[in-house]
Design a protein around this motif. Structure first.
Motif, short mmCIF file in Angstrom:
data_model
loop_
_atom_site.label_atom_id
_atom_site.label_comp_id
_atom_site.label_asym_id
_atom_site.label_seq_id
_atom_site.Cartn_x
_atom_site.Cartn_y
_atom_site.Cartn_z
N GLU A 6 0.83 -1.20 0.00
CA GLU A 6 0.00 0.00 0.00
C GLU A 6 0.87 1.24 0.00
OE1 GLU A 6 -1.08 0.67 4.65
OE2 GLU A 6 -2.14 -0.97 3.66
N ILE A 7 0.25 2.33 -0.44
CA ILE A 7 0.91 3.63 -0.48
C ILE A 7 -0.17 4.71 -0.36
CG2 ILE A 7 0.83 4.03 -2.97
CD1 ILE A 7 3.84 4.91 -2.70
N THR A 8 0.21 5.83 0.21
CA THR A 8 -0.72 6.96 0.28
C THR A 8 -0.38 7.93 -0.85
OG1 THR A 8 -0.96 6.72 2.66
CG2 THR A 8 -1.59 8.84 1.72
N VAL A 9 -1.41 8.28 -1.61
CA VAL A 9 -1.26 9.20 -2.74
C VAL A 9 -1.97 10.50 -2.36
CG1 VAL A 9 -1.81 9.59 -5.17
CG2 VAL A 9 -1.20 7.28 -4.38
N ASN A 10 -1.30 11.60 -2.56
CA ASN A 10 -1.87 12.91 -2.22
C ASN A 10 -2.76 13.41 -3.35
OD1 ASN A 10 -0.65 13.17 0.38
ND2 ASN A 10 1.29 13.51 -0.67
N ARG A 11 -3.85 12.71 -3.53
CA ARG A 11 -4.92 13.05 -4.46
C ARG A 11 -6.22 12.51 -3.87
NH1 ARG A 11 -3.65 17.03 -7.71
NH2 ARG A 11 -2.04 16.54 -9.19
N SER A 12 -7.33 13.05 -4.32
CA SER A 12 -8.62 12.59 -3.81
C SER A 12 -8.87 11.14 -4.24
CB SER A 12 -9.75 13.48 -4.31
OG SER A 12 -9.98 13.23 -5.69
N LYS A 13 -9.68 10.48 -3.46
CA LYS A 13 -10.03 9.10 -3.75
C LYS A 13 -10.66 8.97 -5.13
CE LYS A 13 -12.98 5.48 -1.94
NZ LYS A 13 -13.97 5.14 -0.94
N THR A 14 -11.50 9.93 -5.50
CA THR A 14 -12.15 9.91 -6.81
C THR A 14 -11.12 9.99 -7.93
OG1 THR A 14 -14.14 10.94 -5.90
CG2 THR A 14 -13.84 11.06 -8.29
N GLU A 15 -10.16 10.90 -7.80
CA GLU A 15 -9.13 11.04 -8.83
C GLU A 15 -8.30 9.77 -8.97
OE1 GLU A 15 -7.29 15.36 -9.04
OE2 GLU A 15 -7.63 14.76 -6.93
N VAL A 16 -7.93 9.19 -7.84
CA VAL A 16 -7.10 7.98 -7.86
C VAL A 16 -7.88 6.82 -8.47
CG1 VAL A 16 -5.88 6.28 -6.45
CG2 VAL A 16 -5.68 8.73 -5.91
N PHE A 17 -9.11 6.62 -8.00
CA PHE A 17 -9.91 5.51 -8.53
C PHE A 17 -10.16 5.68 -10.02
CE2 PHE A 17 -13.61 2.98 -9.56
CZ PHE A 17 -13.29 1.78 -8.96
N ASP A 18 -10.46 6.90 -10.43
CA ASP A 18 -10.71 7.14 -11.85
C ASP A 18 -9.49 6.86 -12.72
OD1 ASP A 18 -13.34 7.78 -11.34
OD2 ASP A 18 -13.06 9.95 -11.48
N TYR A 19 -8.31 6.91 -12.14
CA TYR A 19 -7.09 6.59 -12.89
C TYR A 19 -6.83 5.08 -12.90
CZ TYR A 19 -2.36 6.84 -14.71
OH TYR A 19 -1.24 6.67 -15.48
N VAL A 20 -6.89 4.45 -11.72
CA VAL A 20 -6.53 3.02 -11.65
C VAL A 20 -7.59 2.12 -12.23
CG1 VAL A 20 -4.98 3.33 -9.69
CG2 VAL A 20 -7.35 2.66 -9.26
N ARG A 21 -8.81 2.59 -12.40
CA ARG A 21 -9.86 1.74 -12.95
C ARG A 21 -9.55 1.33 -14.40
NH1 ARG A 21 -15.37 3.68 -12.59
NH2 ARG A 21 -15.84 1.78 -13.70
N TYR A 22 -8.75 2.14 -15.10
CA TYR A 22 -8.41 1.84 -16.49
C TYR A 22 -7.17 0.97 -16.55
CZ TYR A 22 -11.95 5.25 -17.54
OH TYR A 22 -13.15 5.91 -17.61
N LEU A 23 -7.35 -0.24 -17.03
CA LEU A 23 -6.27 -1.21 -17.10
C LEU A 23 -5.12 -0.73 -17.99
CD1 LEU A 23 -5.51 -3.92 -15.98
CD2 LEU A 23 -6.92 -5.01 -17.71
N LYS A 24 -5.45 0.03 -19.03
CA LYS A 24 -4.39 0.55 -19.90
C LYS A 24 -3.44 1.47 -19.15
CE LYS A 24 -6.96 0.34 -24.26
NZ LYS A 24 -7.54 1.13 -25.37
#
Length: 180
Positions: free
Chosen positions: A34-52
């Motif tokens: 695990e790691i903490t990313v200094n971005r909102s949960k929405t921004e992070v999820f919206d990025y990692v959801r894309y497998l590409k």
């Protein structure tokens, strides 16, 4: 002749012992980083959801930028498949499929390796709020080795083999998201 019989008996006894030991050896393995990313949960999820997007931060994708990639379906949705083929033996050939999404929370994947060996493993990414504009990202990996191949788990350090790759991938993800 007696020596050959003794050697054969010894070899058979060692094989039998190994098979007996394998009955008691665990068959599953799993690890998580695990790691903490200094971005909102929405921004992070919206990025990692894309497998590409894994091509940008996954250590395995970065090992061979020239690997052949093929995509099937709609990225970011259940059923999307990313297939790869590389001449690099560390990368090999296989595919990853999004098998489940809990919106804003979790993405589950099935990894199907074809070369240099065949296996099916499971991974996930979880995003949890860690404050106003911070997100805890967890990347997990699990698999199974059936009897008698599970005996190899006594000699394989899955944490040591895969842990650093997950950690480095998360560090790469953090750098990307915090510079967007």
């Amino acid at each position: 002749m007696k020596i050959l019989k003794r050697i054969l008996f010894l070899i058979l006894a060692l094989i039998a012992l190994a098979l007996i030991v394998a009955v008691f050896v665990k068959k599953e393995y799993s690890l998580e980083r695990e790691i903490t990313v200094n971005r909102s949960k929405t921004e992070v999820f919206d990025y990692v959801r894309y497998l590409k997007n894994q091509d940008n931060y996954s250590v395995w994708s970065l090992m061979d930028p020239d690997m052949k990639k093929e995509f099937t379906g709609v990225d970011g949705t259940v059923g999307f498949i990313s297939a790869w083929e590389s001449d690099d033996k560390q990368v090999g050939k296989g595919e990853q499929e999004i098998t489940g999404i809990v919106e804003g929370e979790r993405i589950d994947y099935e990894l199907r390796f074809r070369e240099p060996f065949e296996s099916t493993d499971y991974t996930y990414m979880i995003t949890e709020s860690a404050g106003d504009s911070a997100t805890l990202v967890k990347w997990g990996f699990s698999g199974r080795m059936d009897y008698p191949m599970n005996l190899m788990l006594l000699f394989m350090d899955m944490e040591g083999m895969l842990g650093p790759d997950l950690e480095n991938g998360l560090v790469n993800l953090k750098k990307i998201l915090e510079t967007l």
